[in-house]
Structure formats: structure tokens, C-alpha cells
Design an enzyme around this catalytic site. Structure first.
Site, PDB file in Angstrom:
ATOM      1  N   THR A   1      -3.123  -2.101 -15.227  1.00  0.00           N
ATOM      2  CA  THR A   1      -2.830  -2.802 -16.459  1.00  0.00           C
ATOM      3  C   THR A   1      -2.750  -1.660 -17.581  1.00  0.00           C
ATOM      4  O   THR A   1      -1.848  -1.565 -18.411  1.00  0.00           O
ATOM      5  CB  THR A   1      -3.828  -3.697 -16.757  1.00  0.00           C
ATOM      6  OG1 THR A   1      -3.945  -4.756 -15.916  1.00  0.00           O
ATOM      7  CG2 THR A   1      -3.201  -4.205 -18.152  1.00  0.00           C
TER       8      THR A   1
ATOM      9  N   SER B   1      -3.640  -2.497  -9.039  1.00  0.00           N
ATOM     10  CA  SER B   1      -4.933  -2.199  -8.202  1.00  0.00           C
ATOM     11  C   SER B   1      -5.221  -3.174  -6.671  1.00  0.00           C
ATOM     12  O   SER B   1      -5.670  -2.667  -5.969  1.00  0.00           O
ATOM     13  CB  SER B   1      -6.119  -2.437  -9.078  1.00  0.00           C
ATOM     14  OG  SER B   1      -6.486  -3.610  -9.741  1.00  0.00           O
TER      15      SER B   1
ATOM     16  N   THR C   1      -8.193  -2.583 -13.112  1.00  0.00           N
ATOM     17  CA  THR C   1      -9.350  -3.217 -13.010  1.00  0.00           C
ATOM     18  C   THR C   1      -9.800  -3.755 -11.823  1.00  0.00           C
ATOM     19  O   THR C   1     -11.128  -4.058 -11.490  1.00  0.00           O
ATOM     20  CB  THR C   1      -9.946  -3.718 -14.407  1.00  0.00           C
ATOM     21  OG1 THR C   1      -8.868  -5.243 -14.344  1.00  0.00           O
ATOM     22  CG2 THR C   1      -9.394  -2.823 -15.400  1.00  0.00           C
ATOM     23  N   ASP C   2      -9.043  -4.437 -11.163  1.00  0.00           N
ATOM     24  CA  ASP C   2      -9.436  -5.481 -10.059  1.00  0.00           C
ATOM     25  C   ASP C   2     -10.162  -4.716  -9.079  1.00  0.00           C
ATOM     26  O   ASP C   2     -11.035  -5.378  -8.259  1.00  0.00           O
ATOM     27  CB  ASP C   2      -8.154  -6.158  -9.423  1.00  0.00           C
ATOM     28  CG  ASP C   2      -7.597  -7.182 -10.366  1.00  0.00           C
ATOM     29  OD1 ASP C   2      -8.423  -7.497 -11.405  1.00  0.00           O
ATOM     30  OD2 ASP C   2      -6.538  -7.803 -10.242  1.00  0.00           O
TER      31      ASP C   2
END
Length: 326
Positions: free
Chosen positions: A17, A55, A86-87
Site C-alpha cells: 500500500t 503483500s 502490511t498483510d
């Protein structure tokens, strides 16, 4: 001109992101261009982009390649920052923790909002990460995660919210904090660096699957995972307990030489073999299962994958988990 006091920072962009904008085709947002570091006087920034992925597309093979890349960068830089979606950021951080034995600070960060949102958190997180990576107190700590001003250990950090800008946490909490109230950022750590072993597989050749326990589970999906995988991790209930029907299945797998690691689906706390009813943690360990200590299921999977790829036996794997050698 590079002077003797110039600090060298490598920034490795991998997508996510923090690099995303609305897609030209109008369908959602996709990784495109990451922000650059600004506001770092006396620093020479070296930007790299080994891949540019959301991710969920990052695999353990990408993570290991990133580890090898950083190992090559570390001797020539004072710090390394990795921007990441971030995942799966916590998984990449932990794989780097397991495989990267450098003293140079390595800091992972990302953002929860994309570049065209008015409250884009990417530049602030990136600047914080850069300051932490170049701070002398960050040396020798292993990979760190910086998000929302907090500094986290790669072993315990986890994503705790799907959309909030302070999306990262994990018991027992951050090990440090960076505050930029004045001209000079203040980096403060609450814990000392710890010695840690590292592991160096040439490739991650082992297959490890995760099974998720729930009330009334009688082993659906277990046989397929047992057949496909070299080892399994079960996100069990509470302190590491399962329905009674799973006990003979775990005993069969462990008896066949394949490791079964018992983690917990609870958000924090260790796996402790307390209960002696069929499927209770004590009976699972007696049947050959390996407690995951305080690692969550997806981090236990990565550790098991690394150890199996190195050819470790089930008893050697048990010893690593029991001794917390990670």
C-alpha cells in the site's frame, strides 16, 4: 560529495500500500511508485526495487531472496529500510529475523493508506523507519518493524487491525518509540538487544501447511495436509488444545516422522501442555506434537519451514522450539 560523517541508508522497496495508487483501469489500488525518504540531513540514500508486489503475492522465496539481498547491502550501509505491504509484513520480518545475521539495523515499514488519500501515512512511517535504521542503538537487534511511531520486535509483532493506521501491535507491545516533536527525532528503546541464532538455508524447499482448529472439528482437511506437507502447524485452542478426534491423527503423523507443531489461535500467550483429557495439550505432546512456544501459527510455519529445509530431524526441531532458539 560523500564525507566521512555521511550516513549511508539503503531503502529496499517491495510494493504494498505504501507504493500504491488507484489503478489506471479504475479497479481498486495497486502498487506503483513508493515514496522517497526526505528530511535526512547528512545521509546518502540508495533506493532499490527488487520486486513490486502486493503483500499477499509475497512468498517465502521472495523473503529469502530479500534476506540474501540485505546481507549483501549491510556491509556497505549504516542502515537498511524495507518498505512492504502490511498483510504479510510480519512474516517477512520474522523470516529475516531467522536468516539474517548482520549487525546493521534493518527496519521494515509500510502504510495503511495509499498515496492519494489525504491522510497518507507512508511518508511519515518511512521517515521514522529511516531514523531508527540509522540510530546507533538499533544495531544488533535483528530486524525491527516501525509503524505509527512504535518500534516492534520481529518475533512478536503482528497486524492487529485491518484498516487503522496504528495497525500493528502484539503482546507484550513495542520495544521502543520514535517521536519527532522537534527538529531532532528522539529514538528510545525499552529493551536491550539479545543474542539470537540465525539459520542459513540455500532455499526453502520444505512445504508446511497450517490447519485452524474450531469447536466441533473432527479433522476435516487434516489428511490432505498430512499427505501434501513435510510438516504441519495447527492453530489450536487456548493453551494448545484440540478436540479429542485430533489426538490419534496427530499421533499418526508424529509417529511417521513428520513434525506437527501446536500453536494457538489466541492472539497472545504461550502454548503450554496443561490438560490431560484426550486432545488436551499434555496428551498432544505425549503423542509427539511440538509446542510452538509464543510464536503464532504463521511464524511457527516459517521457522518449521526453515528447519526442515536444513534437514533437521523432528527431535532437533523440538529442541529449537523448546529452547526458544529463534
Amino acid at each position: 560529495m560523500i564525507g566521512p560523517s555521511t550516513r549511508r541508508l539503503a531503502v529496499v522497496h517491495t510494493g504494498g500500500t505504501i507504493a500504491s495508487r488507484p489503478s489506471p483501469d479504475g479497479v481498486g489500488v495497486t502498487p506503483q511508485v513508493a515514496p522517497t525518504v526526505s528530511g535526512l540531513p547528512g545521509a546518502l540514500v540508495h533506493d532499490l526495487r527488487p520486486f513490486n508486489l502486493p503483500s499477499p503475492h509475497v512468498t517465502p522465496a521472495h523473503m529469502l531472496a530479500l534476506s540474501h539481498l540485505i546481507a549483501g547491502l549491510a556491509p556497505e550501509h549504516d542502515g537498511v529500510v524495507v518498505t512492504h505491504g502490511t498483510d504479510t509484513l510480519e512474516e517477512t520480518a520474522f523470516l529475516l529475523h531467522l536468516t539474517l545475521g548482520v549487525q546493521t539495523p534493518v527496519v521494515l515499514t509500510g502504510s495503511m493508506r495509499h498515496a492519494e488519500e489525504v491522510s497518507w501515512d507512508g511518508p511519515g512511517n518511512l521517515l521514522d523507519a529511516a531514523h531508527v535504521a540509522l540510530h546507533p542503538a538499533s544495531r544488533g537487534r535483528g530486524p525491527l518493524v516501525v509503524f505509527g511511531g512504535d518500534i516492534f520486535d520481529a518475533r512478536t509483532v503482528t497486524k492487529v487491525h485491518t484498516t487503522a493506521v496504528d495497525a500493528f501491535g502484539g503482546y507484550p507491545g513495542p520495544i521502543g518509540r520514535i517521536d519527532r516533536a522537534g527538529a531532532t527525532p528522539h529514538v528510545r528503546f525499552f529493551a536491550r538487544p539479545e543474542a539470537r541464532p540465525t539459520y542459513h538455508p540455500a532455499a526453502l524447499t520444505a512445504r508446511v501447511e497450517i490447519l485452524y482448529a474450531y469447536a466441533g472439528w473432527t479433522g476435516e482437511g487434516y489428511a490432505g495436509a498430512e499427505e501434501r506437507a513435510d510438516g504441519s502447524v495447527i492453530a489450536a485452542l487456548g493453551t494448545g488444545n484440540l478436540p479429542a478426534e485430533l489426538l490419534p491423527l496427530v499421533a499418526r503423523t508424529a509417529g511417521g516422522g513428520k513434525p506437527v507443531v501446536i500453536a494457538t489461535r489466541t492472539h497472545a500467550g504461550p502454548v503450554i501442555p496443561v490438560y490431560g483429557y484426550p486432545g488436551g495439550g499434555a496428551t498432544l505432546v505425549a503423542a509427539g506434537a511440538i509446542p510452538a512456544s509464543f510464536l503464532n501459527a504463521h511464524k511457527a510455519r516459517l521457522l518449521l519451514m526453515v528447519l526442515l529445509s536444513l534437514g533437521k530431524t523432528r527431535e532437533e526441531i523440538r529442541q529449537v522450539f523448546e529452547e526458544g532458539a529463534f
